[in-house]
Write a protein that holds these residues in place. Sequence first.
Motif, short mmCIF file in Angstrom:
data_model
loop_
_atom_site.label_atom_id
_atom_site.label_comp_id
_atom_site.label_asym_id
_atom_site.label_seq_id
_atom_site.Cartn_x
_atom_site.Cartn_y
_atom_site.Cartn_z
N ALA A 53 10.27 6.87 3.65
CA ALA A 53 10.51 6.34 4.99
C ALA A 53 9.22 5.88 5.67
CB ALA A 53 11.22 7.38 5.85
N ALA A 54 8.10 6.48 5.31
CA ALA A 54 6.84 6.14 5.98
C ALA A 54 5.98 5.17 5.17
CB ALA A 54 6.05 7.42 6.25
N ALA A 55 6.43 4.82 3.98
CA ALA A 55 5.59 4.04 3.07
C ALA A 55 5.21 2.66 3.62
CB ALA A 55 6.29 3.90 1.72
N GLN A 56 6.19 1.93 4.12
CA GLN A 56 5.92 0.58 4.62
C GLN A 56 4.91 0.62 5.76
OE1 GLN A 56 7.14 -2.54 3.40
NE2 GLN A 56 5.43 -3.14 4.70
N GLN A 57 5.08 1.60 6.62
CA GLN A 57 4.18 1.73 7.76
C GLN A 57 2.73 1.97 7.29
OE1 GLN A 57 5.41 5.00 10.26
NE2 GLN A 57 3.48 4.93 11.40
N VAL A 58 2.58 2.82 6.28
CA VAL A 58 1.24 3.07 5.74
C VAL A 58 0.69 1.80 5.11
CG1 VAL A 58 -0.08 4.34 4.01
CG2 VAL A 58 1.66 5.53 5.36
N ALA A 59 1.54 1.08 4.39
CA ALA A 59 1.10 -0.17 3.77
C ALA A 59 0.59 -1.14 4.85
CB ALA A 59 2.24 -0.80 2.99
N ASP A 60 1.34 -1.25 5.93
CA ASP A 60 0.94 -2.15 7.02
C ASP A 60 -0.43 -1.77 7.57
OD1 ASP A 60 3.32 -3.45 6.68
OD2 ASP A 60 4.33 -2.47 8.36
N ARG A 61 -0.63 -0.48 7.73
CA ARG A 61 -1.91 -0.03 8.27
C ARG A 61 -3.05 -0.29 7.28
NH1 ARG A 61 -0.59 5.90 10.70
NH2 ARG A 61 -2.51 5.65 11.91
N PHE A 62 -2.77 -0.10 6.02
CA PHE A 62 -3.77 -0.42 4.99
C PHE A 62 -4.18 -1.88 5.11
CE2 PHE A 62 -2.61 3.00 1.64
CZ PHE A 62 -3.76 3.72 1.92
N ILE A 63 -3.17 -2.74 5.18
CA ILE A 63 -3.44 -4.18 5.21
C ILE A 63 -4.25 -4.55 6.45
CG2 ILE A 63 -2.33 -6.43 5.43
CD1 ILE A 63 -0.04 -5.10 3.66
N LYS A 64 -3.93 -3.89 7.54
CA LYS A 64 -4.62 -4.20 8.80
C LYS A 64 -6.13 -3.92 8.71
CE LYS A 64 -2.14 -3.67 12.53
NZ LYS A 64 -1.37 -2.93 13.56
N VAL A 65 -6.51 -2.90 7.95
CA VAL A 65 -7.95 -2.61 7.84
C VAL A 65 -8.57 -3.29 6.62
CG1 VAL A 65 -7.76 -0.44 9.08
CG2 VAL A 65 -7.59 -0.45 6.57
N GLY A 66 -7.80 -4.16 5.96
CA GLY A 66 -8.41 -4.97 4.89
C GLY A 66 -8.19 -4.50 3.47
N VAL A 67 -7.37 -3.47 3.26
CA VAL A 67 -7.09 -3.02 1.89
C VAL A 67 -6.21 -4.06 1.20
CG1 VAL A 67 -5.95 -1.27 0.49
CG2 VAL A 67 -7.29 -0.60 2.50
N ARG A 68 -6.61 -4.46 -0.02
CA ARG A 68 -5.87 -5.51 -0.71
C ARG A 68 -5.24 -5.04 -2.01
NH1 ARG A 68 -7.79 -11.28 -0.55
NH2 ARG A 68 -9.88 -11.16 0.30
N SER A 69 -5.43 -3.77 -2.35
CA SER A 69 -4.84 -3.22 -3.57
C SER A 69 -4.18 -1.90 -3.21
CB SER A 69 -5.89 -2.99 -4.64
OG SER A 69 -6.56 -4.20 -4.95
N ILE A 70 -2.90 -1.78 -3.53
CA ILE A 70 -2.16 -0.59 -3.13
C ILE A 70 -1.43 0.02 -4.32
CG2 ILE A 70 -0.22 0.25 -1.74
CD1 ILE A 70 -0.95 -1.83 0.37
N LEU A 71 -1.57 1.34 -4.45
CA LEU A 71 -0.81 2.07 -5.46
C LEU A 71 0.21 2.92 -4.71
CD1 LEU A 71 -0.31 2.96 -8.33
CD2 LEU A 71 -2.30 4.46 -8.19
N ASN A 72 1.49 2.62 -4.92
CA ASN A 72 2.55 3.23 -4.13
C ASN A 72 3.36 4.26 -4.92
OD1 ASN A 72 4.56 3.73 -2.21
ND2 ASN A 72 5.76 1.96 -2.86
N PHE A 73 3.26 5.52 -4.54
CA PHE A 73 4.02 6.57 -5.23
C PHE A 73 5.35 6.87 -4.55
CE2 PHE A 73 -0.12 7.28 -7.09
CZ PHE A 73 0.18 7.70 -8.38
N ALA A 74 5.62 6.19 -3.44
CA ALA A 74 6.89 6.42 -2.75
C ALA A 74 7.98 5.52 -3.33
CB ALA A 74 6.72 6.12 -1.26
N PRO A 75 9.20 6.01 -3.40
CA PRO A 75 10.30 5.20 -3.93
C PRO A 75 10.76 4.17 -2.92
CG PRO A 75 11.10 7.37 -3.34
CD PRO A 75 9.63 7.37 -3.06
N ALA A 76 9.97 3.14 -2.72
CA ALA A 76 10.30 2.09 -1.76
C ALA A 76 9.60 0.80 -2.20
CB ALA A 76 9.82 2.49 -0.37
N VAL A 77 10.27 -0.32 -1.98
CA VAL A 77 9.66 -1.61 -2.27
C VAL A 77 8.89 -2.03 -1.03
CG1 VAL A 77 10.06 -4.02 -2.86
CG2 VAL A 77 11.52 -2.25 -3.83
#
Lengths: 225, 225
Positions: free
Chosen positions: A159-183
Amino acid sequence: MSIEHACRRDIPDATVNRLPVYLRVLGESASKGQSTISSETLAAASGVSSAKLRKDLSALGSYGVRGVGYDIATLSKHITEALGLGHTWSVAIVGMGNLGTALATYGGIGVKGFDIKWLIDDNPQVVGRLIGGQSVVHFDALKPSKDERVIGIIAVPAAAAQQVADRFIKVGVRSILNFAPAVLVVPDEVQVRGVDMATELQILAFRGLGAREPHETSEMKELMA
Amino acid sequence: MSIEHACRRDIPDATVNRLPVYLRVLGESASKGQSTISSETLAAASGVSSAKLRKDLSALGSYGVRGVGYDIATLSKHITEALGLGHTWSVAIVGMGNLGTALATYGGIGVKGFDIKWLIDDNPQVVGRLIGGQSVVHFDALKPSKDERVIGIIAVPAAAAQQVADRFIKVGVRSILNFAPAVLVVPDEVQVRGVDMATELQILAFRGLGAREPHETSEMKELMA
DNA sequence: GTCTGTGAAGGTATTCACAGCC
DNA sequence: GGCTGTGAATACCTTCACAGAC
């Protein structure tokens, strides 16, 4: 004049996915004191065919010696380079539950090319706690420098994965490894890889069907007629 | 007389790897109260192209309605069946460190088709401990019945992984999910899938090279000449 | 003789584009 | 008109088999 060694960009996807395994096996062989290895041996230890292995390695250049094999140190160096591990990557893990803690203390990283620089959790009760000798910080502390290469790891509930991804992107992270069951929905320039246990189990379940299926037998007979 | 619906066995590998994602997305849509979904929507939510999705689904049979889309409940049922989740699989997790604990308490499983039946650790100090309401047992307690379908999960350090695999095989486990960074040697009839964070990070590192590489610029110019 | 590197062949997966059904 | 199902075309990956370097 021809191009000396293959550019990183034209290494096939399938090959890139296997290079880390070869690198790991090479490391193990080196620590056993070996200095050269044949395609046959390296392939067997990596769980692939020798032809495939040779094709994979030839995509990086010709670093083997006919009649002899590959020099372990040389080959390791070239694979490392090709994978972009010449520079160090900073890693930020978000979510200090059991999974995040496991990842933070996993010996396999940190070893080569990766620096686990931020352990992040937004729960005030967790911030400040020490994990593997490093203290947990709030997300706001993630401020990579402009030219820093960062990989963000998501180890929070789906449930929180997308939100974390958005925050990553906002600070410039361009590579993400996602262990949560979410697209995750991300801009094109952001790379995402997902790892999910439920998915893995389901794939194994399918493959494991090979063994006879008692209740399917009648249908099988029909097919064979 | 022709074969009514595709046999499970002839579903392409690449398709099988994606079915779990579709299934998850369908579940999410259903819980939002939707009853049908178009290939376009389902594909977008799963991160694939709609053509690919339709090809994938057509490998299972024709369960869509032209002009309308797919009935979510029907499609979910057929994917579930195709993946072999009609039966329940028993799951044994070996290694109750942080990773094993994370896996044991991961909500994603247990939900559908998987029963985490054994939490295993050989450390006497860990045996008996309660994790997610279940008590940890010694490996010797893993005695699946003859017709039980079991998936074994390896969550121990790399050095112990092969030994755990051997013990799994000895008691009849034929599907293994390996979280240790090690290549397992197993008989042909045993299915193994490996998940390793270091490998995933290295793949991401490669893909992330797309962004300009300042120190490579001179070489680049040469190539363009 | 040994073992790599690689064209050529064969197989698998993806994309395209449209016919067919609602 | 909208959307699925699918042949045909394309791209990608693997395997084969052997020439060439040591």
